[in-house]
Write a protein that holds these residues in place. Structure first.
Motif, short mmCIF file in Angstrom:
data_model
loop_
_atom_site.label_atom_id
_atom_site.label_comp_id
_atom_site.label_asym_id
_atom_site.label_seq_id
_atom_site.Cartn_x
_atom_site.Cartn_y
_atom_site.Cartn_z
N LEU A 251 0.82 -1.22 0.00
CA LEU A 251 0.00 0.00 0.00
C LEU A 251 0.85 1.28 0.00
O LEU A 251 0.52 2.22 -0.72
N PRO A 252 1.94 1.36 0.78
CA PRO A 252 2.80 2.55 0.62
C PRO A 252 3.36 2.70 -0.78
O PRO A 252 3.50 3.82 -1.29
N THR A 256 2.82 5.95 -3.11
CA THR A 256 4.02 6.62 -3.63
C THR A 256 4.00 6.67 -5.15
O THR A 256 4.34 7.70 -5.75
N ASN A 257 3.60 5.56 -5.79
CA ASN A 257 3.54 5.55 -7.25
C ASN A 257 2.56 6.58 -7.78
O ASN A 257 2.83 7.27 -8.78
N GLY A 321 11.26 6.55 -15.31
CA GLY A 321 10.38 5.45 -14.95
C GLY A 321 10.44 4.30 -15.94
O GLY A 321 11.08 4.36 -16.98
N ALA A 322 9.74 3.22 -15.56
CA ALA A 322 9.73 2.02 -16.39
C ALA A 322 8.39 1.78 -17.04
O ALA A 322 8.20 0.77 -17.71
N ILE A 328 1.38 -1.24 -11.54
CA ILE A 328 1.58 -1.73 -10.17
C ILE A 328 0.43 -1.29 -9.29
O ILE A 328 -0.10 -2.07 -8.48
N VAL A 329 0.00 -0.04 -9.42
CA VAL A 329 -1.13 0.46 -8.63
C VAL A 329 -2.38 -0.37 -8.91
O VAL A 329 -3.11 -0.75 -7.98
N ASP A 330 -2.62 -0.67 -10.18
CA ASP A 330 -3.81 -1.44 -10.54
C ASP A 330 -3.75 -2.85 -9.95
O ASP A 330 -4.75 -3.35 -9.40
N ARG A 331 -2.59 -3.51 -10.02
CA ARG A 331 -2.48 -4.87 -9.50
C ARG A 331 -2.60 -4.87 -7.98
O ARG A 331 -3.22 -5.77 -7.41
#
Length: 366
Positions: A251-252, A256-257, A321-322, A328-331
């Motif tokens: 969650l952090p 952050t993302n 960024g990559a 990542i947020v969605d997953r």
């Protein structure tokens, strides 16, 4: 140890049907014998014109006929049971064929079982739904693997090129070469860590505990304020406490993302980012809104796909960024049973809302 092959399910059902028919016939004959023949005396009953059969006479006449009837019932039970079992197990055979094809790698096959809705139809529909999800997941993983290999190949190719140029040019500035190699290597490491984090979120293998999104938002903003100041982006954070049950590591990273993306994908100067948290009776929300370029709806829909970047950036960008931030947020959101909503702003920029289940839902009053 290899198991010996046993009777097929069809044969078992056939024998079961035949046994039921045979036992039913025996019970019927027993009922006849117990409740009817016992009232017939087993003595000679004298009549003038004809002889009245006694119990022994009836038994001698009844047993051969009853034996023939039992043989017929057994044949009908076996034949009818075999046919009925075949009809009943036909859907299972179709499901088994589909499972074998799926085991061989063919996920496009569907059972599409016809007929009225029953247990077999429900099972076939669930299996078709599972195949559809597996096919979509495998296709996504294949795209992801192809994109990941491409993205990882890029820094390796750059490093190889730099080393070849340095080998052919003895006068090349060694310090500049080391700095450039360090930058390329750092980006490769960041990409690898992002891939590992994405894989961890997909597995959903994490310990759940109560985490307050409002505190995470304040911490993320505080850590990224220097970056925002360098880019001339004003960041505002606020909102109500938003407790969720989830990973204290993932969650952090999610928060952050979102804040990092909002800062990086912004106006060249004079940009703004607003981070807010909300608490509802059944859900909590984290909303990250930023200014930026106009985003058409079809482009917004692709931002959560891996390696999709929201804006073109040069390699001199210190946070290029990559292309995995929103993926990542969605997953992570899905792993926590939540929903990610992307909404383009009418005057440019994006509103990202993460909905997560409330750990203490409030039931509506009657």
């Amino acid at each position: 140890m290899r198991r010996r092959p046993g009777m097929s399910a069809r044969l078992k059902l056939t024998l079961s049907y035949a046994a039921v028919v045979l036992v039913s016939g025996l019970l019927l004959l027993a009922a006849v014998g117990l409740y009817l023949l016992r009232y017939v005396p087993d003595v000679q009953i004298p009549y003038i014109d004809f002889r009245v059969p006694n119990r022994s006479d009836l038994i001698r006449a009844f047993v051969p006929v009853a034996s023939v009837v039992m043989v017929v019932l057994l044949a009908l039970g076996l034949g009818g049971g075999w046919l009925l079992a075949g009809r009943m197990l036909a859907p299972l055979e179709r499901i088994g064929d589909a499972a074998r094809l799926a085991a061989q790698g063919s996920l496009s096959h569907r059972i599409a079982l016809p007929g009225p809705r029953d247990e077999f139809r429900d099972l076939a529909d669930v299996f078709d739904s599972m195949l559809e999800q597996l096919e979509a997941h495998v296709a996504e993983q294949q795209r992801f693997a192809a994109n990941a290999s491409h993205e990882l190949r890029t820094p390796l190719a750059i490093s190889q090129t730099l080393l070849e140029v340095a080998r052919d040019d003895p006068e090349r500035d060694v310090d500049a070469l080391i700095a450039r190699l360090q930058e390329v290597n750092a980006r490769a490491i960041d990409l690898t860590e992002a891939l590992l984090l994405l894989s961890r979120a997909d597995r959903r293998a994490f310990t759940r505990e109560i985490v307050d999104l409002s505190l995470l938002a304040e911490g993320a903003v505080e850590a990224l304020v220097p970056l925002a100041d360098r880019r001339g982006v004003a960041v505002e954070v606020g909102g109500a406490p938003a407790p969720v049950l989830g990973s204290s590591t993932l969650l952090p990273q999610l928060v952050t993302n979102l804040v990092l993306n909002a800062i990086v994908h912004n106006l060249p100067s004079g940009g703004a980012v607003a981070v807010r948290t909300h608490s509802m009776p059944h859900a909590v929300a984290l909303v990250v809104e930023n200014t930026g370029e106009l985003l058409p709806a079809h482009r917004v829909a692709t931002l959560v796909e891996p390696f999709q970047r929201g804006a073109e950036r040069t390699r001199s960008d210190d946070h290029a960024g990559a292309g995995l931030g929103l993926a990542i947020v969605d997953r992570i959101t899905q792993a926590h049973g939540g929903t990610l909503v992307l909404t383009p702003r009418t005057d440019g920029g994006l509103i990202v809302t993460v909905w997560l289940p409330h750990p203490y839902p409030v039931e509506p009053s009657a």
